[in-house]
Scaffold this active site. Structure first.
Site, PDB file in Angstrom:
ATOM      1  N   GLY A 386       0.825  -1.190   0.000  1.00  0.00           N
ATOM      2  CA  GLY A 386       0.000   0.000   0.000  1.00  0.00           C
ATOM      3  C   GLY A 386       0.858   1.238   0.000  1.00  0.00           C
ATOM      4  N   PRO A 388       2.518   4.903   1.181  1.00  0.00           N
ATOM      5  CA  PRO A 388       3.163   5.229   2.451  1.00  0.00           C
ATOM      6  C   PRO A 388       2.179   5.838   3.443  1.00  0.00           C
ATOM      7  CG  PRO A 388       4.273   6.323   0.585  1.00  0.00           C
ATOM      8  CD  PRO A 388       3.036   5.705   0.065  1.00  0.00           C
ATOM      9  N   VAL A 390       0.059   4.436   5.554  1.00  0.00           N
ATOM     10  CA  VAL A 390      -1.269   3.856   5.786  1.00  0.00           C
ATOM     11  C   VAL A 390      -1.250   2.867   6.947  1.00  0.00           C
ATOM     12  CG1 VAL A 390      -2.144   4.177   3.464  1.00  0.00           C
ATOM     13  CG2 VAL A 390      -0.850   2.125   4.012  1.00  0.00           C
ATOM     14  N   GLY A 391      -0.140   2.770   7.634  1.00  0.00           N
ATOM     15  CA  GLY A 391      -0.127   1.975   8.862  1.00  0.00           C
ATOM     16  C   GLY A 391       0.464   0.597   8.730  1.00  0.00           C
ATOM     17  N   LYS A 392       1.250   0.346   7.675  1.00  0.00           N
ATOM     18  CA  LYS A 392       1.815  -1.000   7.494  1.00  0.00           C
ATOM     19  C   LYS A 392       2.792  -1.317   8.633  1.00  0.00           C
ATOM     20  CE  LYS A 392       3.377  -0.018   3.349  1.00  0.00           C
ATOM     21  NZ  LYS A 392       2.904   1.373   3.214  1.00  0.00           N
ATOM     22  N   THR A 393       3.708  -0.372   8.868  1.00  0.00           N
ATOM     23  CA  THR A 393       4.710  -0.615   9.899  1.00  0.00           C
ATOM     24  C   THR A 393       4.075  -0.680  11.278  1.00  0.00           C
ATOM     25  OG1 THR A 393       6.156   0.723   8.548  1.00  0.00           O
ATOM     26  CG2 THR A 393       6.951   0.122  10.724  1.00  0.00           C
ATOM     27  N   SER A 709      -3.467   2.299 -19.015  1.00  0.00           N
ATOM     28  CA  SER A 709      -4.784   2.675 -18.503  1.00  0.00           C
ATOM     29  C   SER A 709      -5.218   4.082 -18.897  1.00  0.00           C
ATOM     30  CB  SER A 709      -4.824   2.520 -16.976  1.00  0.00           C
ATOM     31  OG  SER A 709      -4.051   3.516 -16.381  1.00  0.00           O
ATOM     32  N   LYS A 752      -7.337   4.638  -7.414  1.00  0.00           N
ATOM     33  CA  LYS A 752      -7.717   5.611  -8.434  1.00  0.00           C
ATOM     34  C   LYS A 752      -9.043   6.273  -8.080  1.00  0.00           C
ATOM     35  CE  LYS A 752      -5.289   3.552 -12.334  1.00  0.00           C
ATOM     36  NZ  LYS A 752      -5.417   2.710 -13.525  1.00  0.00           N
TER      37      LYS A 752
HETATM   38  P1  ADP Z   1       3.611   2.806   6.472  1.00  0.00           P
HETATM   39  O1  ADP Z   1       4.448   1.825   7.157  1.00  0.00           O
HETATM   40  O2  ADP Z   1       2.443   2.198   5.773  1.00  0.00           O
HETATM   41  O3  ADP Z   1       4.347   3.745   5.599  1.00  0.00           O
HETATM   42  P2  ADP Z   1       3.187   3.778   9.114  1.00  0.00           P
HETATM   43  O4  ADP Z   1       2.893   2.488   9.747  1.00  0.00           O
HETATM   44  O5  ADP Z   1       4.495   4.397   9.353  1.00  0.00           O
HETATM   45  O6  ADP Z   1       2.942   3.714   7.574  1.00  0.00           O
HETATM   46  O7  ADP Z   1       2.066   4.792   9.547  1.00  0.00           O
HETATM   47  C1  ADP Z   1       2.220   6.182   9.665  1.00  0.00           C
HETATM   48  C2  ADP Z   1       1.501   6.697  10.873  1.00  0.00           C
HETATM   49  O8  ADP Z   1       0.108   6.638  10.660  1.00  0.00           O
HETATM   50  C3  ADP Z   1       1.752   5.882  12.099  1.00  0.00           C
HETATM   51  O9  ADP Z   1       1.947   6.737  13.172  1.00  0.00           O
HETATM   52  C4  ADP Z   1       0.496   5.060  12.277  1.00  0.00           C
HETATM   53  O10 ADP Z   1       0.250   4.778  13.620  1.00  0.00           O
HETATM   54  C5  ADP Z   1      -0.551   5.937  11.701  1.00  0.00           C
HETATM   55  N1  ADP Z   1      -1.645   5.158  11.131  1.00  0.00           N
HETATM   56  C6  ADP Z   1      -1.741   4.738   9.859  1.00  0.00           C
HETATM   57  N2  ADP Z   1      -2.863   4.032   9.658  1.00  0.00           N
HETATM   58  C7  ADP Z   1      -3.508   4.001  10.843  1.00  0.00           C
HETATM   59  C8  ADP Z   1      -4.745   3.419  11.299  1.00  0.00           C
HETATM   60  N3  ADP Z   1      -5.521   2.719  10.477  1.00  0.00           N
HETATM   61  N4  ADP Z   1      -5.059   3.556  12.570  1.00  0.00           N
HETATM   62  C9  ADP Z   1      -4.284   4.278  13.405  1.00  0.00           C
HETATM   63  N5  ADP Z   1      -3.119   4.852  13.048  1.00  0.00           N
HETATM   64  C10 ADP Z   1      -2.750   4.731  11.781  1.00  0.00           C
END
Ligand code: ADP
Length: 822
Positions: A386, A388, A390-393, A709, A752
């Site tokens: 996904g 950057p 969006v909470g992957k890490t 596309s 998109k």
């Molecule tokens: P990624 O690894 O996808 O680039 P991060 O995990 O670093 O993104 O997320 C960036 C920040 O946004 C973090 O502080 C994370 O806690 C917060 N965050 C992202 N998605 C969510 C969510 N669904 N719920 C709560 N916090 C979120």
């Protein structure tokens, strides 16, 4: 062995050598008769040579010899020492002797402790045997005395000098010859005597001595001796050279040993003790205490052994110690216990993150299965894909939390070199294990949650293929024995739970992708962002900036403004940063004792964050001719991208700019061919394609774009430009076009559509086959957007193009025009 006071060889006689020699001298001469002949008893010699004037001890063993000696002593006569041809013969006859012997005086017979008898003899002069008088009970002969000249001619003198200087060198080199020997030799004027004296002093072979004895001419004897001496000096010099080389080596190592001992002493004096041995013992204790697998332990002990045999200052010492430290410090088997309580895990995941349903469910399923079947060893390898932010890490962190595992992460972005993953061999200076093993050491447990960031950004080039090394990490068939170049021991990664992250799936090597379970992380819509901000980002930022107790809130409209005007992203990283900035400003107000707001209202934003940063470009646009909006997918999420077309005079060429990739250009060509084939229906003059040039451009020309596309968008923009009919500005579209105008499905639909929603478009044209991808879309987006399925270019044009011609369509010059002009 020769002249009186320097014979040291035999000292078990009861008299000193000089005393005994004096005794010898008392023996009267047995002067020759008038014919120059003497009669004397024979003392047979087995394997020794006695030279004239030389004193030597002699063993008297045989009965005949004893009788001969006793007889000579009784009559105060001399005996003749005569060498046997065959030393083995016990009872030699007349023909068994050499023809030349030495007349000699025999000293007192001495009984030796072992029962044998010995006597001291002194040679007098050479004699030639003339006749054997009798053989029994002892041999008696008649012999002629051989007289030698007392003086030397000049040539002989020269030889004597050469002999003396060679002898001097011999004495210097050979320590077994006493120095006085040279002095003694210097004082001998008779050439024959000199030869005999030196021959006695040297360690010559029996044969060489015998030859010298048999040479009667003193000059010849000296010459022969000169040769022998030269050889001897050669050998001695060589010996000396070898000896001094060996000595040098020995000296060096003795010196080192001495210095080392001194160093030890100094260390002890300084109270540092014997640092080296203490360290070695500590290391041994560590090896013993660490719970190492057998193979690793054997290697560690072997290296310790090597270490102990090395001088403490050897350069390898550090290398070996570091290596052993690595072995000891790695978590070979200590896994932390898993918390397999599904309810608890659900609570933690919910506590930390909003949404992300699919990912959370997958984790809970995994925990449920493990709790029912604890022995199941295989770990799932998840791949979070996904944009950057969006909470992957952070979800990875929560999973580790809920399982009770350690969390570690390593970024693979830009890794080109296999050695970064697998390490360098220890033969390289400064070698270390690769990132995997380093991170495992950091984790300290055998089963951490190991996050591999940016797996889509691995490169491969001549430095090796990092992807194939990663395959070994991620493949359950191989990763129980991961091999690191530095460690050179198989390391078990099978208990590790790997989670990889990526922005795009397209650049992940297929074999890697094959082993992973992909979970997509969508971008967020505004509504979700507001929710995440309120629930997670704001409380966290308040806490981080030490102002939780102020009870600061953000009005929804304020958050909306931040999202719309200060961030442009699929995730929430920028949003969190801006919220943080506001929190810091408020914290400062409080610290400075100024008035600070209790709630952040929309009109405060500009004061706090400065002027607006992001301007939605669509807002000011009107319906235009030759401009259509395409929906694009990028690694940062979705985006809207205008396609501009200009028609100019020319020769029917088509130009495409804006860093379009090959696929995109071909897609443009296909669109053009479709338009040509439909020219009549679209009311386009066929001449246009020969007399006009078409220029297609996609702004933000610096950013590379590719993919099929944008096909229908390009077609729409070109048709609009050629017909003068404007494109409705609130319509966004995406889809591949075929030569016959059919619309084919594309990827990245959710991103998109979200981008279209973010940009405030009203209508989205989507290939019919992509409609199924809308299921995962947030409801708000679905309700606020009109999403229309399309099958054919005709559908697109019907919706996107206005019926009214607002601009005069470009007019191609007619055939023949050019002639007129020319
Ligand atoms: P990624 O690894 O996808 O680039 P991060 O995990 O670093 O993104 O997320 C960036 C920040 O946004 C973090 O502080 C994370 O806690 C917060 N965050 C992202 N998605 C969510 C969510 N669904 N719920 C709560 N916090 C979120």
């Amino acid at each position: 062995m020769s002249q009186p006071n320097w014979n040291e060889e035999e000292d078990n006689f009861d008299l000193t050598l000089s005393q005994r020699t004096e005794e010898l001298y008392r023996i009267p001469n047995s002067e020759p008769k008038a014919d120059g002949l003497i009669e004397a008893a024979i003392l047979p010699l087995r394997d020794m040579v006695i030279f004239p004037r030389m004193v030597s001890p002699i063993f008297v063993g045989r009965e005949a010899s004893l009788l001969a000696v006793q007889e000579a002593q009784n009559k105060e006569q001399t005996v003749i020492g005569l060498t046997q041809k065959d030393p083995e013969l016990d009872d030699p006859g007349a023909e068994d002797f050499l023809p030349i012997g030495v007349e000699m005086a025999v000293g007192r017979l001495l009984n030796m402790p072992d029962g044998s008898r010995s006597a001291l003899v002194q040679g007098r002069r050479r004699v030639e045997i003339v006749e054997f008088i009798r053989l029994k009970p002892y041999i008696k002969v008649r012999a002629r005395i051989i007289n030698e000249p007392q003086t030397a001619d000049r040539q002989t003198q020269a030889t004597m000098r050469s002999v003396l200087s060679l002898f001097e060198r011999c004495v210097q080199l050979d320590r077994s010859i006493p120095e006085e020997a040279h002095l003694f030799a210097l004082n001998i004027a008779e050439p024959g005597w000199l030869a005999d004296m030196i021959a006695t002093s040297l360690a010559l072979t029996y044969e060489a001595k015998l030859r010298l004895l048999l040479i009667l001419d003193p000059k010849a004897r000296l010459g022969q001796l000169n040769n022998l001496l030269a050889q001897e000096v050669d050998v001695l010099e060589l010996e000396d050279e070898i000896h001094s080389r060996v000595q040098n080596e020995v000296d060096k190592s003795q010196r080192e040993f001495y210095l080392r001992e001194q160093m030890k002493q100094i260390q002890t004096e300084l109270g540092e003790g014997d640092v080296f041995t203490r360290d070695a013992t500590d290391l041994k204790k560590k090896v013993d205490a660490a719970n190492l697998p057998e193979e690793a332990k054997a290697v560690a002990l072997k290296e310790l052994e090597r270490l102990n045999q090395m001088p403490p200052m050897a350069p390898e010492v550090g290398i070996i110690r570091t290596y052993i430290d690595w072995i000891v410090d790695l978590p070979w088997s200590n896994a932390s216990p898993d918390n397999l309580d599904v309810k608890n895990a659900a609570k933690i995941l919910e506590r930390d993150h909003y949404g992300l349903k699919k990912a959370k469910e997958r984790i809970l399923e995994y925990i449920a299965v493990r709790s029912l079947k604890p022995k199941k060893e295989r770990q799932p390898i998840l791949c979070f894909v996904g944009p950057p932010g969006v909470g992957k890490t952070s979800l990875g962190r929560s999973i580790a939390d809920s399982l009770g595992r350690k969390f570690v992460r390593v970024s693979l972005g830009g890794v080109r070199d296999e050695a970064e993953i697998r390490g360098h061999r220890r033969t390289y200076i400064g070698a270390l294990p690769g990132r995997i093993i380093q991170t495992m050491k950091r984790a300290g447990t055998a089963n951490p949650l190991f996050m591999l960031d940016e797996i889509d950004k691995l490169y491969s080039d001549f430095r090796g293929d990092p992807a194939s090394a990663m395959l070994e990490v991620l493949d359950p068939e191989q990763n129980y024995a991961f091999s690191d170049h530095y460690l050179e021991l198989p390391f078990d990664l099978s208990k590790v739970m790997f989670v990889t992250t990526a922005n795009s799936l397209s650049t992940i090597p297929a074999p890697l992708l094959d082993r992973m379970e992909v979970i997509e992380f969508p971008g967020y819509i505004e509504e979700e962002k507001v929710e995440i901000a309120n629930r997670y980002l704001i409380p966290r930022q308040l806490e981080e900036n030490g102002i939780e107790e102020l009870g600061l809130t953000f009005e929804p409209a304020a958050l909306q403004r931040i999202i719309r005007e200060y961030t442009y992203e699929a995730g929430v990283r920028g949003l969190e940063r801006e919220i943080g900035r506001i929190c810091r400003k408020v914290a400062r107000m409080k610290a400075e004792g100024k008035k600070y707001p209790a709630a952040i209202a929309p009109e405060m934003i500009e004061k706090l964050l400065g002027p607006q940063q992001v301007f939605p470009s669509e807002a000011e646009r009107t319906d235009e001719v030759g401009v259509a909006t395409s929906l694009a997918w990028t690694e940062n999420g979705g985006e809207i991208m205008p396609v501009e077309v200009a028609i100019i005079e020319g020769k029917g060429g088509m130009q495409m700019t804006g860093q379009m990739g090959e696929v995109m250009q071909e897609s443009g060509q296909a669109a053009l061919t479709y338009i040509k084939s439909r020219a009549a229906a679209l009311k386009i003059d066929m001449d246009a394609f020969e007399r006009l040039d078409i220029h297609v451009h996609m702004p933000e020309g610096g950013i590379p774009k590719d993919g099929p596309s944008a096909g229908i968008t390009m077609a729409t923009a070109i048709i609009s430009a050629l017909t003068g009919r404007p494109v409705h500005r609130h319509v966004g579209m995406t889809g591949e076009i075929t030569l016959r105008g059919r619309v084919l499905p594309i990827g990245g639909v959710r991103e998109k559509v979200l981008a279209a929603h973010r940009a405030g478009l009203k209508t989205v044209l989507l290939p019919e086959k992509n409609m199924k991808d809308l299921v995962e879309l947030p409801k708000t987006a679905k309700s606020e957007l009109k999403i229309i399925p399309i099958k054919h270019m005709d559908d697109v044009l019907a919706i996107a193009l206005s019926d009214k011609v607002t601009v005069e369509p470009p007019r191609p010059r007619k055939r023949g025009d050019e002639n007129v002009e020319d």
